[in-house]
Design an enzyme around this catalytic site. Structure first.
Site, PDB file in Angstrom:
ATOM      1  N   SER A 267     -41.610 -47.687  62.289  1.00 29.57           N
ATOM      2  CA  SER A 267     -42.870 -47.433  63.156  1.00 29.57           C
ATOM      3  C   SER A 267     -44.083 -47.552  62.179  1.00 29.57           C
ATOM      4  CB  SER A 267     -42.899 -46.404  64.172  1.00 29.57           C
ATOM      5  OG  SER A 267     -44.573 -46.424  64.443  1.00 29.57           O
TER       6      SER A 267
ATOM      7  N   ASP B 102     -40.001 -51.476  73.653  1.00 32.53           N
ATOM      8  CA  ASP B 102     -41.319 -50.604  73.108  1.00 32.53           C
ATOM      9  C   ASP B 102     -42.577 -51.106  72.637  1.00 32.53           C
ATOM     10  OD1 ASP B 102     -42.679 -49.166  70.942  1.00 32.53           O
ATOM     11  OD2 ASP B 102     -41.551 -50.452  69.643  1.00 32.53           O
TER      12      ASP B 102
ATOM     13  N   HIS C  59     -38.740 -47.733  71.179  1.00 34.15           N
ATOM     14  CA  HIS C  59     -39.015 -47.265  69.726  1.00 34.15           C
ATOM     15  C   HIS C  59     -38.244 -46.987  68.490  1.00 34.15           C
ATOM     16  CE1 HIS C  59     -42.783 -47.546  67.175  1.00 34.15           C
ATOM     17  NE2 HIS C  59     -42.696 -45.928  66.945  1.00 34.15           N
TER      18      HIS C  59
END
Length: 502
Positions: A179, A437, A462
């Site tokens: 991320s 995601d 994700h």
């Protein structure tokens, strides 16, 4: 913080990018819960006692040599598999949350370390967890919080840790992150190629974006995707539920009071601000089912949410959403859904540091000064309330930090200019994403050249590639992890030639 708490709350490698408009949004709480569950799962794969906590003294302002102020930055290290002094170093870069010992025991670094006999180190991001400079989180201090400062910390940490552990100059450093931290891993390779040999950037939104309407486009598409348990009927039912709720909130106090009870809101829903706050929480519930689809710890995935939504259609569009709310509240141990905008703003203004979990104020500051990422619902495909506008979210930057709308837009442009957006130009960076995601649309999805590979995994969410492997993982995820290992093999073989490592 007690050691037991540290072990429990040491986050997963996917530092999560929760959504930014409220401090304690349901999306962020669900993200915290997923991290806690996966941290416990990861610790069963390794011994927590193998992780050692350490501290580095870092300059508060690394760009001003006359400023002598400093702070202590926490790191974790796992030396169990290391071939000292010239084995590779796997560096897990922390993001917008605290780091615990599990950060060096699992995920790519912990899983791959035995094969390559690597030293595993994780570095907690400045201003998060226990790595908060003296002075706390007031606005004067937060000017030293940015991705640029974090990257300077990474460079300094490489140098200091090499001295502390007598790491050979021929040892290649491989950066890992998920991320926002995945973006940092890619940018560390971009800005410090002499220190970071290669990087694996999972679900890394390297493109800063002010209006992130495409997040909900992916959510809508995923709800309709049979490959992950969705269907067009499910997508329409979710849209109908939010339309009915939005309409009801615009009615009189009697209807609003009934809805407060039906959706288990914590407070009255009489003001537009509190109504928007409730809708934000419920949007987060659905968004989390997509963002963390099929991951351990997620109370709902797309298949489960659609089952609840469609199983109760005879009772009306809202009935399935009510069942989903009940399940999520039970999972999180909450009595009701937060619905006070004033309380959310107060939390963002709170300058008291949080030792564990997401740093809400800090991350919101970074969105206002670097990234944007404001999730809106103005696109026709969005199944949620259209009240969620960009201007309403930007006003929070002014309300909390005194930042103008124009300054936020300029900051986003400046970030993309500095790092290159979706064309960063860094070699030996492997971008890994899942098409479920919602954040993948801001990452690098196709190889930019032979030294800039990318992989988009079908039906994965994700940072799924960084989570502890499960028997239920789709074939694409198994294959993705294999390709990551294969790419590392190539890069580490190249390091033997270029760096002289054995």
């Amino acid at each position: 913080m007690a050691p037991a708490a540290a072990l429990l709350l040491g986050p997963l490698l996917l530092a999560s990018l929760w959504g930014v408009s409220t401090a304690r949004s349901l999306l962020s709480q669900l993200g915290d819960h997923v991290q806690e569950v996966q941290a416990r799962l990861g610790q069963r794969l390794g011994e927590p006692s193998l992780a050692t906590e350490g501290w580095l003294r870092q300059p508060l302002d690394p760009f001003n040599s006359s400023d002598q102020r400093s702070f202590l930055q926490r790191y974790w290290v796992n030396t169990r598999h290391w071939r000292s002094p010239d084995g590779p170093v796997f560096l897990h870069i922390g993001g917008e949350s605290s780091l615990g010992p599990s950060s060096v025991l699992k995920g790519h670094p912990g899983t791959l370390a035995p094969h390559w006999r690597a030293l595993v180190v994780s570095l907690e991001h400045r201003f998060y967890g226990h790595s908060i400079p003296p002075g706390g989180l007031d606005i004067a201090q937060l000017r030293f919080l940015s991705s640029r400062h974090a990257l300077a910390d990474v460079a300094s940490a490489c140098i200091q840790l090499s001295e502390i552990y007598n790491i050979s100059a021929s040892s290649p450093w491989i950066g890992f992150g998920g991320s926002y931290a995945g973006s940092l891993a890619a940018w560390a390779r971009l800005k410090f190629p002499h220190l970071i040999w290669a990087a694996v950037a999972s679900s890394a939104p390297v493109q800063a974006q002010l209006d992130f309407s495409s997040y909900n486009q992916v959510v809508s598409r995923s709800l309709a995707d049979p490959a992950v348990g969705g269907s067009p009927k499910c997508q329409r039912a979710v849209a109908q539920a939010f339309s009915e709720l939005d309409h009801g909130l615009s009615e009189g106090k009697e209807t609003q009071a009934a809805l407060q009870s039906e959706v288990k809101a914590c407070g009255p829903l009489e003001t537009p601000e509190d109504q928007a706050e409730l809708l934000e929480q419920l949007e987060g519930l659905v968004g989390a089912a997509v963002q963390y689809d099929q991951q351990a710890g997620a109370p709902l995935d797309v298949r489960g949410l659609c089952h609840l939504i469609l199983a109760n259609q005879s009772r009306g569009p809202l009935s399935g959403l009510q069942d989903a709310i009940q399940l999520v509240l039970q999972t999180l141990g909450l009595p009701c859904l937060a619905s006070s905008k004033a309380a959310a703003v107060a939390e963002l203004k709170d300058t008291n540091p949080q030792a564990v979990g997401l740093g809400s104020r800090q991350w919101f500051y970074q969105t206002c000064t670097e990234f944007g990422y404001y999730i809106t619902c103005t696109d026709p495909s969005c199944p949620f309330s259209k009240r969620k506008t960009l201007s309403a979210q930007l006003q929070l930057c002014a309300q909390v930090f005194g930042l103008s709308l124009a300054s936020v837009a300029k900051a986003v442009t400046r970030t993309n200019t500095y790092y290159g957006g979706q064309s960063p130009g860094a070699t030996r960076v492997f971008f890994v994403n899942g098409d479920i995601d919602p954040w993948h649309v801001l990452s690098v999805l196709q190889a930019l050249g032979p030294l800039e590979p990318a992989m988009l995994l079908r039906g994965t969410s994700h940072c799924s590639d960084m989570t502890p492997p499960q028997p239920s993982d789709p074939p694409s995820l198994h294959l993705g992890r294999q390709k990551i290992a294969q790419q590392l093999e190539i890069w580490l073989q190249e390091a033997k030639v270029d760096l002289g490592s054995p």
